[in-house]
Design an enzyme around this catalytic site. Structure first.
Site, short mmCIF file in Angstrom:
data_model
loop_
_atom_site.label_atom_id
_atom_site.label_comp_id
_atom_site.label_asym_id
_atom_site.label_seq_id
_atom_site.Cartn_x
_atom_site.Cartn_y
_atom_site.Cartn_z
N ASP B 61 1.77 0.43 -5.67
CA ASP B 61 3.14 -0.38 -5.49
C ASP B 61 3.49 -0.39 -4.04
O ASP B 61 3.97 -1.31 -3.48
CB ASP B 61 4.20 0.22 -6.23
N HIS B 86 14.77 -4.73 7.35
CA HIS B 86 13.62 -5.05 6.78
C HIS B 86 12.81 -3.94 5.99
O HIS B 86 12.79 -2.86 6.46
CB HIS B 86 12.72 -5.64 8.02
N HIS B 151 15.97 -11.25 16.18
CA HIS B 151 14.80 -10.86 15.19
C HIS B 151 15.18 -11.74 13.78
O HIS B 151 16.21 -12.70 13.93
CB HIS B 151 14.81 -9.44 14.61
N ASP B 205 7.58 -3.71 20.22
CA ASP B 205 7.01 -4.20 19.17
C ASP B 205 5.73 -5.21 19.69
O ASP B 205 5.69 -5.90 20.37
CB ASP B 205 8.02 -5.15 18.68
N VAL B 374 9.49 -19.99 11.72
CA VAL B 374 8.89 -19.56 13.41
C VAL B 374 9.09 -17.98 13.03
O VAL B 374 9.55 -17.41 12.17
CB VAL B 374 9.99 -19.88 14.31
N SER B 375 8.15 -17.37 13.72
CA SER B 375 7.91 -15.78 13.86
C SER B 375 9.22 -14.99 14.09
O SER B 375 9.92 -15.68 14.86
CB SER B 375 6.83 -15.42 14.61
N GLY B 376 9.24 -13.92 13.78
CA GLY B 376 10.31 -12.86 14.16
C GLY B 376 10.01 -12.34 15.36
O GLY B 376 10.85 -11.16 15.87
N HIS B 377 8.77 -12.01 15.78
CA HIS B 377 8.36 -11.12 16.85
C HIS B 377 7.70 -12.09 18.27
O HIS B 377 7.37 -12.88 18.17
CB HIS B 377 7.18 -10.26 16.20
N ASP B 452 3.12 4.82 -7.29
CA ASP B 452 2.38 3.99 -8.20
C ASP B 452 3.27 4.27 -9.34
O ASP B 452 3.19 5.49 -9.86
CB ASP B 452 1.03 4.44 -8.37
#
Lengths: 562, 562
Positions: B61, B86, B151, B205, B374-377, B452
């Site tokens: 999981d 996140h 972000h 990052d 659009v990407s966050g990075h 799991d």
């Protein structure tokens, strides 16, 4: 736009003035392309490819088109036209030829050469009929005209199929690079001329129908390769598809410029490039090619390896190099170029290879970081040209998943094809062209045919369901020995498990006493029926696992009678 | 650039003037970010996230950071800083708090609110310490200064960690949208000021370090949404991440403009948007929000559903709609927007959902066909700005697979960070900053910890290997009953199989006689040892399967003694 209904009836008899089109693969998926055309009882097949399995088809090697529709009609087949030599168009040919060995294979020079070289491995020698662009040939009632198309393999063809019922243009796979390496353009002039004469039905490649714009030229890769080669101090390894002759040509040209020798790595790369070179499709400067053995011995800065394995195939040389399981030892300063697409579903495997090579010190250049790949399929902007030049009376998008077919249908609609003359079909759906108009008239049985090891079609959906459960959850088997004369359990219950993630100790201390207790109570109630004992066991174990672990392994009770 | 050696020793004691950095997750993978900083025996943790399993980790999981290193040191932890909310930064917090419940959680207002709302479901009430950009706080010997970063979730923070051993800047996840929806820019001025004061080590990052250029603004999505809404006749469904408040805001604004009501679908979407709205991060026009139940009853042209499921999660509402297993019945004219990234590994699942929705008649708009994500990075072009402004004396790329870390290291090198001061580490590798210079000083145990069902850490690599074999090949079990007094087989052999793709009939007619024969010969030779009988059985069955099917199912011989 017509769509198949969930349950279509078997089709009626085809009117004598009708042309029937049935895809046995390639609609609703990218792969196993195979389309059967029927006119007055005679059949023409275009392409016969394989599909590669998805993660929910575990353990499967290949997926074939479903030949059942042809079973009793193999004698009616006039020819099998192969538009080009990619696996998703030719991979199932050996399996079809097992059904009838003398089906004439029709294709271009390179296509037939690559197919024959593949069939040799299957110990098959096909009947072939070589054709080229700009020529016409008749097979039974089918008058065929061939057109050059540009694709990610040389010598690809589109085919027009002319019968009294109408004219069909099947593009095969194509794109419209306007500066192709071999100068062989997609024959838009021919498409326009045919369109002027009248095309009743266009079948066109939908792979990139969702992608806006046009495709970059194969030539645009050259300066990128040049820059990467110029900055590479040590070994260079380029991975690409084993049939991408033009990509390999560009690598060879760049290697020559940088005075490096080249070795081919991977069985299909060696085989295909041998064929392409013999026929003049690949130009190799004299003395440039060396054996992999020799390449291993040379200073890394003087060699380029051109290899298969661009899709992260675990047994490929490239994967093994990434896992340090190959004579070529990747080291700091080495450069690896993945000059290929990334087929959806292969991301995890490909990134594993990239990470493995990177970890060993290599610089890995791939399509997300540099222009080292261009697609072989026309995006929306190019597909519109074909629709506008051919002006088909009816349109059927092919070669794509639903999302691609629908996007292509939308393009056709925008160029003026009436919506009731656009048909989105699925594998097995019967599309009839009668009196100049297409419609869905029914469906024939058409499923997935799995190749697994040496068997074809023996692995079923229910077996795959079992594999998925076993793969996610493992199993628990419980074995009891029942004395059939006394009706008593004389051995076991023994519990065996694999993959359930549950400790053997937990079974013996926790659930085994419960199970023994339940079985004893059943025995006291006079239960000796093995089915009832198995049910009881499944219930006791299943509840315990669910309550304590919140999992659902396969539970397999076995009662052996003595 | 230093790389970890395959076998690093346990690290020596940390000098009193040294700062130690150990990532327990997030290096060599995208997910389970967790970095431990140590100074004079005290610990500070930054982030504590989960990793989602790959296909070769079947049935799992979640994957947690490996907490073993902290086992005996939980009392030394001063605080856990959460850079943003996140899952790959906060998802493992409940599991860490099981080890020590009162670790102070440090984060911004929204971050803490989302974490607390999540912890409530785990019946945990954490100790929290709210901070904001531009402020400083001390936890034990660690003086922290927080910086705003932009972000794909609001209120994200970078953190500077100041000790007498040196100043570290940890960016967290960020990008540099210069026109962010909330006006809250990544604080480049702050980074520059800190750089001027002297940053000894930058952790930054790396997610998009391979991607050239800069990222498009979140704002650029608005006109695309507007166009799609304007052309949508029927129902609109927008799927995105349940934490992407600004994306949802843009959908709400577009819905308002087109006079549509909005319903949230999916537990985490409802929960997070409730929190964001309560705290003023999400502005919802009065009367706009309706319940899903009400949305089902309204004319489709008047509603928008904002849903989870953008990654093709099989149990999500969106997947169930695609499979016609949801009260919302997708029909021709409906529009679905996947306003999200496509996380590598999820392609097959996501395309299945897109194809299913398309087949039902919906138009599906996704990032490959339109600018709806659009990407966050930050990509390479933006990362260079940070490197140039911060001018770190040492650099350690974080948050990425090897390919990302290496690409980021290269950027650092290009901006002038000396190669011997760039360290690419993996999870568990010990990086010490001593006398202003970083170096790898050893490694601690650090593996994957699998969740799991209800268990944490009980499913092992060997269990996963069994699952992979079972999933690809199935199993064959052979059961015999041995009379231990006579040494004779008195029951069986019985053969049971699942997933092997082999017919029961084939067993009984083909291999069972062979096996019985082999067992009889063994009995005649006086073999009664159960281990030997099992070996013999495995050999006979294995050879038969390999010769006749070219497969390798798991073979499990069981001898029950009575």
């Amino acid at each position: 736009m017509s769509h198949p209904h969930p349950e279509l009836p078997p089709p009626p008899a085809l009117p004598s003035n009708g042309l029937r089109v049935i895809a046995l693969g390639g609609l609703g998926e990218i792969g196993r392309n195979m389309t059967v055309f029927e006119y007055q009882g005679r059949l023409l097949i275009v392409d016969c490819g394989v599909l590669f399995p998805e993660p929910d088809q575990p353990g499967v090697d290949l997926i074939l088109p479903d030949f059942r529709y042809l079973e009793d009609r193999l004698g009616d087949v006039e020819a099998l036209v192969l538009t080009h030599a990619h696996e998703d168009h030719i991979g199932a040919v050996p399996y079809l030829l097992r059904e009838r060995a003398n089906i004439p294979l029709v294709g271009s020079r390179l296509t037939l050469a690559l197919v024959k070289s593949k069939l040799t491995e299957h110990r098959l020698t096909p009947e072939v009929s070589e054709v080229k662009e700009g020529t016409t040939h008749s097979f039974g009632p089918f008058d065929l005209e061939f057109f050059a198309v540009n694709h990610s393999i040389p010598d690809a063809l589109a085919v027009a199929i002319k019968t009294p019922a109408g004219v069909v243009l099947h593009t095969g796979d194509f794109k419209m690079d306007q500066l192709p390496l071999d100068g062989r353009l997609t024959d838009l002039a021919g498409f326009a001329r045919l369109g002027g004469e009248g095309v009743d039905l266009l079948l066109s490649d939908s792979t990139n129908a969702e992608v806006p714009g046009i495709v970059r030229s194969e030539r645009d890769i050259a300066p990128v390769l040049d820059e990467v080669f110029a900055n590479a101090a040590q070994r260079i390894i380029v991975a690409c598809f084993a049939s991408h002759v033009h990509r390999v040509q560009q690598v060879l040209d760049t290697a020559a410029k940088h005075r490096r020798k080249v070795a081919f790595v991977g069985r299909s790369m060696v085989r295909n490039m041998g064929v392409a070179r013999d026929l003049g499709y690949l130009r190799v400067p004299g003395g440039m090619l060396i054996d992999l053995r020799d390449a291993e011995e040379m200073p890394p800065g003087e060699v380029v390896l051109i290899s298969t394995g661009s899709q992260g195939e675990p047994m490929s040389a490239l994967s093994r190099m990434a896992g340090r399981d190959h004579p070529i030892r990747i080291a700091a300063g080495d450069t690896v170029i993945l000059a290929s697409s990334l087929i959806p579903g292969n991301e995890t495997a490909v990134y594993r290879v990239i990470n493995g090579l990177t970890r060993l010190g290599a610089r890995v250049v791939h399509k997300e970081s540099s222009l080292v790949h261009v697609s072989g399929h026309s995006p929306a902007g190019e597909l519109l040209y074909v629709l506008n030049l051919v002006k088909p009376r009816n349109f059927m998008p092919v070669h794509g998943e639903w999302r691609h077919l629908r996007a292509h249908a939308r393009l056709a609609s925008l160029t003026g094809v009436p919506d009731d003359r656009i048909v989105i079909a699925e594998d097995g759906v019967v599309v009839d062209l009668v009196d100049g108009k297409v419609g869905i008239s029914g469906a024939v049985d058409c499923g997935y045919v799995y190749v697994d090891g040496l068997t074809v079609g023996e692995v079923t959906e229910s077996q795959l369901k079992d594999r998925r459960i076993l793969g996610d959850e493992g199993f628990i088997s419980v074995i009891m020995v029942l004395d059939s004369s006394s009706g008593k359990i004389v051995g076991g219950p023994e519990i065996h498990t694999r993959g359930s993630g549950i400790d053997n100790a937990a079974f013996s201390t926790d659930v085994l006493p419960k199970l023994i207790d339940a079985l004893e109570r059943a025995a006291n109630d006079g239960v000796t029926d093995t089915h009832a004992l198995r049910q009881l066991t499944r219930r006791v174990i299943g509840k315990w696992v669910s309550d304590n672990y919140r999992r659902r392994p396969m539970i397999i009770p076995v009662v052996v009678e003595v």
